[in-house]
Design an enzyme around this catalytic site. Structure first.
Site, mmCIF file in Angstrom:
data_model
loop_
_atom_site.group_PDB
_atom_site.id
_atom_site.type_symbol
_atom_site.label_atom_id
_atom_site.label_comp_id
_atom_site.label_asym_id
_atom_site.label_seq_id
_atom_site.Cartn_x
_atom_site.Cartn_y
_atom_site.Cartn_z
ATOM 1 N N HIS A 23 53.012 82.509 -16.538
ATOM 2 C CA HIS A 23 52.975 82.546 -18.411
ATOM 3 C C HIS A 23 51.976 83.412 -18.380
ATOM 4 O O HIS A 23 52.200 84.833 -18.799
ATOM 5 C CB HIS A 23 53.038 81.252 -19.134
ATOM 6 N N ASP A 129 55.235 81.569 -25.739
ATOM 7 C CA ASP A 129 55.690 80.927 -25.073
ATOM 8 C C ASP A 129 57.001 79.923 -25.937
ATOM 9 O O ASP A 129 56.305 79.425 -26.737
ATOM 10 C CB ASP A 129 54.530 80.397 -23.984
ATOM 11 N N TRP A 372 59.860 82.951 -11.331
ATOM 12 C CA TRP A 372 60.206 83.964 -11.923
ATOM 13 C C TRP A 372 59.834 85.013 -11.576
ATOM 14 O O TRP A 372 60.038 86.714 -11.524
ATOM 15 C CB TRP A 372 61.353 83.988 -13.847
ATOM 16 N N ASN A 373 58.557 85.084 -11.857
ATOM 17 C CA ASN A 373 57.738 86.782 -11.664
ATOM 18 C C ASN A 373 58.025 87.147 -10.083
ATOM 19 O O ASN A 373 58.019 88.142 -10.446
ATOM 20 C CB ASN A 373 55.814 86.784 -12.395
HETATM 21 N N1 UDP Z 1 50.516 86.012 -7.376
HETATM 22 C C1 UDP Z 1 49.551 86.878 -7.297
HETATM 23 N N2 UDP Z 1 48.830 86.491 -6.129
HETATM 24 C C2 UDP Z 1 49.112 85.380 -5.403
HETATM 25 C C3 UDP Z 1 49.476 83.560 -5.916
HETATM 26 C C4 UDP Z 1 50.062 84.445 -6.892
HETATM 27 O O1 UDP Z 1 49.264 87.646 -7.645
HETATM 28 O O2 UDP Z 1 47.881 84.439 -4.740
HETATM 29 C C5 UDP Z 1 50.809 86.162 -8.671
HETATM 30 C C6 UDP Z 1 52.055 86.495 -8.828
HETATM 31 O O3 UDP Z 1 52.551 87.842 -8.653
HETATM 32 C C7 UDP Z 1 52.812 86.245 -9.741
HETATM 33 C C8 UDP Z 1 52.531 85.375 -10.329
HETATM 34 O O4 UDP Z 1 51.330 84.506 -10.026
HETATM 35 O O5 UDP Z 1 52.783 87.287 -11.236
HETATM 36 C C9 UDP Z 1 52.897 83.912 -10.790
HETATM 37 O O6 UDP Z 1 54.362 83.430 -11.254
HETATM 38 P P1 UDP Z 1 55.443 82.849 -10.418
HETATM 39 O O7 UDP Z 1 56.334 83.079 -11.622
HETATM 40 O O8 UDP Z 1 56.182 83.838 -9.474
HETATM 41 O O9 UDP Z 1 55.003 81.448 -9.830
HETATM 42 P P2 UDP Z 1 54.263 80.188 -11.248
HETATM 43 O O10 UDP Z 1 52.775 80.190 -10.233
HETATM 44 O O11 UDP Z 1 55.163 80.416 -12.114
HETATM 45 O O12 UDP Z 1 55.169 78.861 -10.188
#
Ligand code: UDP
Length: 499
Positions: A23, A129, A372-373
């Protein structure tokens, strides 16, 4: 006071992210995006969470030096004292249901500093959020338009809305494998019963979803990290059928100036060597494996994943994170040697530079939990996915990736459950086969890869000057500016959202 003293001062938007990387990162990117369009942006969060986005904000501010764009400000407020150990302020640090409960209590208590900010600064809008559902009432009390930010796709938002409206599980067979349809959507969307939030088994989560959905619907509107060309049917569905106001401003990651350090106070010491390792690999030959920031795997799951990567015969970069079981508990025989040889596999411990990795020419696929990211970052980079969802919106995102966009293959996970719940172990053979289906020369992989490349072009076009997301940012700014004028001359009451 809702009117601005100075009619020509820049718009001021307060961003209020939930306390989790998935987020915080897109909110920081979105602030950078709006700041680059001349909006004064403030992000309200707590110390540990401020540290997570500090480098992204600093880079954005450096890039705006010498321009007319205002610097982004982080307003740091103390993390409420709810009995959590010092430094536990973020979803990734939670290891027990008890801590989780306290964490959500702390999140509720942020209402006080949020209210205080609105009373003291009267921003033109707040991007809150969606998890802070109570912020809809707070914003209304202060006469500030609230834009909900769900941090997901319109597709997933539409699925969630359908589920909450119709509760299809109520009449579905009591069999975990029963396929349940989500009514009223542009496509036929069916999930297994076991992949959905069951209101009987998870009443708290169901209620949270209801509150979030209701708060977003009564807000001024919603901003989404998505773009029109990605899910046009769902833009139409959301706006026309559901009557919800949505501005699609993504992929916001493309506004980020900090591809390496984004989202981390400290990058993995393996990051540089990982990028050099990728440099030596053939284009499209490497699968990247990462499950975001909230998911943990059991030793049995890790063992099968290692076996699957080995069996696939493909190159891989695997982010195992810092925590988790000791490798002696799960590494299958021969795997340590495979990594030590360095020819086929690379392990990243700690925070990986995901945007750099995904955009490296050597990348051919991404095994993802469908956060989603990560999904949108993969789409933006033109990298197809093996989908491995666990909870939250991830099963819906899998449907979008595999069935609607056709840029991925499903690994076949069946059970919805958070990072601290146990899951069915997926066999190494299944994992290997999914990777081969994605990175190969067959008809299926060629079609998927082409589709992924085409979408990446559309994603980049959307955020360029004149693109759909660029224009949505402008439209939202115009609307907020027009509302400011109406409030000033008294046409809008402060509590009327100005719709
Ligand atoms: N991310 C990163 N490096 C890592 C792990 C995660 O840059 O080693 C970033 C990834 O690029 C994304 C975010 O962390 O922007 C994770 O968001 P996502 O919605 O994919 O998953 P969540 O962690 O919320 O389940």
């Amino acid at each position: 006071m809702a009117a601005k003293d100075e009619q020509h001062s820049p718009l001021h938007i307060l961003f209020f992210p939930f306390l989790a990387h998935g987020h915080l990162i897109p909110i920081a990117d979105m602030a950078a995006l709006f700041a680059s369009r001349g909006v004064r942006c403030t992000i309200l969060t707590t110390p540990v969470n401020a540290a997570i986005i500090r480098s992204a904000v600093d880079r954005a501010n450096d890039a705006s030096l010498g321009t007319d764009c205002p610097a982004i400000d982080i307003s740091v407020v103390p993390f409420p004292d709810v009995g959590l150990p010092p430094g536990v302020e973020n979803g990734t640090a939670l290891t027990s249901p008890g801590d989780r409960l306290k964490f959500f209590q702390a999140a509720e208590q942020l209402r006080e500093p949020f209210d205080r900010f609105l009373a003291d600064h009267h921003p033109d809008a707040v991007v809150s959020d969606s998890f802070f559902h109570w912020s809809a009432d707070s914003a209304a009390e202060h006469g500030v338009p609230r834009l909900g930010f769900l941090g997901s796709s319109l597709f997933a938002g539409s699925c969630s809305d359908s589920m909450l409206r119709n509760n299809p599980l109520e009449t579905a067979p009591d069999d975990p494998d029963a396929m349940v349809s989500l009514p009223g959507l542009p496509h036929r969307v069916q999930l297994r019963r076991s992949q959905m939030v069951d209101p009987v088994k998870r009443p708290d989560l169901w209620e949270l979803h209801q509150r979030v959905n209701a708060a977003d619907q009564k807000s001024f509107g919603e901003v989404l990290n998505s773009f029109h060309e990605l899910e046009p049917d769902y833009v139409e569905h959301y706006q026309t059928t559901l009557g919800r106001r949505a501005w699609l401003v993504g992929p916001v990651a493309l506004a980020n100036m900090d591809m390496a350090g984004r989202g981390a106070s400290a990058l993995s010491p393996d990051a540089d060597s990982c990028m050099r390792w990728l440099d030596a690999k053939q284009p499209g030959s490497v699968v990247y494996v990462s499950f975001g920031t909230l998911i943990s795997f059991s030793p049995a799951e890790l063992r099968e994943l290692a076996r699957g990567l080995d069996l696939s015969g493909k190159n891989f970069v695997w982010v195992v994170g810092r925590a988790g079981p000791d490798s002696s508990e799960w590494m299958p025989e021969g795997f340590a040697d495979l990594i030590a040889r360095g020819d086929r596999g690379f392990i990243v411990r700690g925070w990986a530079p995901q945007m750099l990795i995904l955009n490296h020419p050597a990348l051919g696929g991404f095994i993802t939990h469908c956060g989603w990211n990560s999904t949108l970052e993969s789409v933006s980079a033109g990298v197809p996915m093996v989908t491995w969802p666990r909870f939250a919106d991830q099963f819906n995102n899998e449907k979008l990736i595999v069935e609607v966009l056709k840029v991925g293959v499903s690994i076949g996970t069946k059970d919805f459950g958070s990072g601290i719940e146990t899951h069915e172990v997926i066999r190494g053979e299944v994992i290997a086969e999914s990777i081969q289906r994605l990175i190969g020369n067959g008809e299926e992989s060629n079609a998927i890869q082409k589709k992924a490349k085409d979408l990446s072009v559309e994603a980049r076009r959307a955020v360029e000057n004149g693109g759909s997301s660029y224009n949505d940012v402008g439209r939202l700014m115009d609307e907020l500016m027009a509302r400011r004028s109406r409030v000033k001359v008294g046409e809008d009451k402060p509590t009327n959202y100005g719709i």
